[in-house]
Design a protein around this motif. Sequence first.
Motif, mmCIF file in Angstrom:
data_model
loop_
_atom_site.group_PDB
_atom_site.id
_atom_site.type_symbol
_atom_site.label_atom_id
_atom_site.label_comp_id
_atom_site.label_asym_id
_atom_site.label_seq_id
_atom_site.Cartn_x
_atom_site.Cartn_y
_atom_site.Cartn_z
ATOM 1 N N ARG A 53 0.824 -1.199 0.000
ATOM 2 C CA ARG A 53 0.000 0.000 0.000
ATOM 3 C C ARG A 53 0.866 1.259 0.000
ATOM 4 N NH1 ARG A 53 -5.180 1.139 0.735
ATOM 5 N NH2 ARG A 53 -5.630 -1.064 1.091
ATOM 6 N N GLN A 54 2.011 1.200 0.704
ATOM 7 C CA GLN A 54 2.906 2.357 0.723
ATOM 8 C C GLN A 54 3.563 2.584 -0.636
ATOM 9 O OE1 GLN A 54 5.611 1.540 3.908
ATOM 10 N NE2 GLN A 54 4.197 2.219 5.505
ATOM 11 N N GLU A 55 3.784 1.529 -1.385
ATOM 12 C CA GLU A 55 4.442 1.664 -2.678
ATOM 13 C C GLU A 55 3.456 1.984 -3.789
ATOM 14 O OE1 GLU A 55 6.521 -1.937 -3.304
ATOM 15 O OE2 GLU A 55 8.116 -1.492 -1.851
ATOM 16 N N ASP A 56 2.249 1.640 -3.682
ATOM 17 C CA ASP A 56 1.266 1.896 -4.731
ATOM 18 C C ASP A 56 0.847 3.354 -4.738
ATOM 19 O OD1 ASP A 56 1.373 -0.734 -5.388
ATOM 20 O OD2 ASP A 56 -0.449 -1.319 -4.273
ATOM 21 N N ILE A 57 0.491 3.878 -5.936
ATOM 22 C CA ILE A 57 -0.006 5.242 -6.090
ATOM 23 C C ILE A 57 -1.493 5.244 -5.772
ATOM 24 C CG2 ILE A 57 -0.399 7.138 -7.704
ATOM 25 C CD1 ILE A 57 2.077 6.252 -9.192
ATOM 26 N N THR A 58 -1.832 6.044 -4.783
ATOM 27 C CA THR A 58 -3.230 6.159 -4.377
ATOM 28 C C THR A 58 -3.626 7.624 -4.411
ATOM 29 O OG1 THR A 58 -2.660 6.373 -2.035
ATOM 30 C CG2 THR A 58 -2.968 4.132 -2.894
ATOM 31 N N ALA A 59 -4.881 7.879 -4.113
ATOM 32 C CA ALA A 59 -5.349 9.265 -4.058
ATOM 33 C C ALA A 59 -4.643 10.045 -2.970
ATOM 34 C CB ALA A 59 -6.864 9.276 -3.837
ATOM 35 N N PHE A 60 -4.350 9.395 -1.846
ATOM 36 C CA PHE A 60 -3.657 10.089 -0.758
ATOM 37 C C PHE A 60 -2.210 10.404 -1.122
ATOM 38 C CE2 PHE A 60 -7.098 7.773 1.394
ATOM 39 C CZ PHE A 60 -7.693 8.816 2.094
ATOM 40 N N SER A 61 -1.529 9.465 -1.804
ATOM 41 C CA SER A 61 -0.135 9.720 -2.183
ATOM 42 C C SER A 61 -0.050 10.831 -3.228
ATOM 43 C CB SER A 61 0.505 8.442 -2.714
ATOM 44 O OG SER A 61 -0.172 7.977 -3.882
ATOM 45 N N THR A 62 -1.017 10.941 -4.128
ATOM 46 C CA THR A 62 -1.030 12.015 -5.123
ATOM 47 C C THR A 62 -1.189 13.370 -4.458
ATOM 48 O OG1 THR A 62 -1.994 10.510 -6.741
ATOM 49 C CG2 THR A 62 -2.144 12.865 -7.201
#
Length: 396
Positions: A53-62
């Motif tokens: 989850r930390q490595e995947d691009i999510t709405a929060f990481s964007t």
Amino acid sequence: RRPVMLAELLLVAAVTPPVVFAMGSAWTTVLIAEGAFFLFCSIAALLMDVRNRQEDITAFSTIETINVIPVGILYLDPRGRPLLMNRCMRKNLVELHMPTDLGDMSGTWNDLRKLSMQMPESSQNRVRINLDRFGEARVVVEVSPAEIRLFVHDDVMVSGRLFERIIGLDVTEYAHAHDRLAQANHLLELAGQELQAQIEEVKKVADNAAYLRMRARVHDVIGQRLSILHRYLEEGRLDDESLEQIDPLLRSIAADLRSGGDAEPAEQLGDIVHAFGLVSVQIDVEGALPEDARVAAAFLQIIREASTNATKHAQAHRVHVRLWQEGADADGIAHMTISNDGSPASVSYREGTGIPGMRHVAQDLGGSLEVHAAQPFTLAVSIPLNASATAQRRSS
């Protein structure tokens, strides 16, 4: 393909009824191992999910990425409500003492334009604002502003809807580099103008030097010819033979001026002796001219001027020139005396322009010229043979 699954298959097979009946009371140990294995697999799966989850691009990481980039971003909907504003844009607006709440921000761009109204770099969709060291906005540009912000405004379509976008950039380093480059270009332009002015001065000096050399040449050549012609007229020598002698002498004035004294020193000395011999003025030369070309040229100029003066003012019939050298060529001194048998100088003898000119010729090469007015009238000239080095030191 996954060998670790073999242990899980064995544990699954161990809880089947046939295996349980076969193992009897020992089956309790297999049950404990079964529970420990499944607990280990559950914990490992949870840890893997957290890492993925930390490595995947999510709405929060964007959103986090937008917040940390060093470019201010502000999106407003048609009603002026902020759809997106990152931390950099919020910081820029705070420095400008502008509102950063999530209410109506439709007047943000107009407020930015008012702050940069007097800036020449601003336009309809681009404004530049300078900040002082205390973070307050100012309109007047100083010599070295602390920070400079550039804001750009445009409209964009997102999912079929029109939004107002404002981008804020920190262009402090670029602006300062541009100012330094402009200052360097200005200094180069001034240096170019100064260099051009110096070149013009050098040209003037060169023209003046050429004029003075030509003037001295004209004085030597024409003065010599006029003195000889004057002697012819005084003696009343107007017969055909005398005219035949003096005709080539006068016709050679233009050729001598064009030559500029390029002939060998010995040849020039012979021409001087021959020219004055036409008017019965004998020039006796004892010794030889020095090998140093500049010293030899100076001696020739002095011999020509001294012979002209002796013929014109003292009515001399004989001029004696003595040349000798003291010391080696490098550190030696070239000497010359010029005397004539003309009438003695008057008691109230005063130098005109001829003797100071000859003295100046000797002094230019680090030498000297002395006048002995007693009979016979004599000029004593001394010039060091390293005259070229002396002249270079004086010119520098």
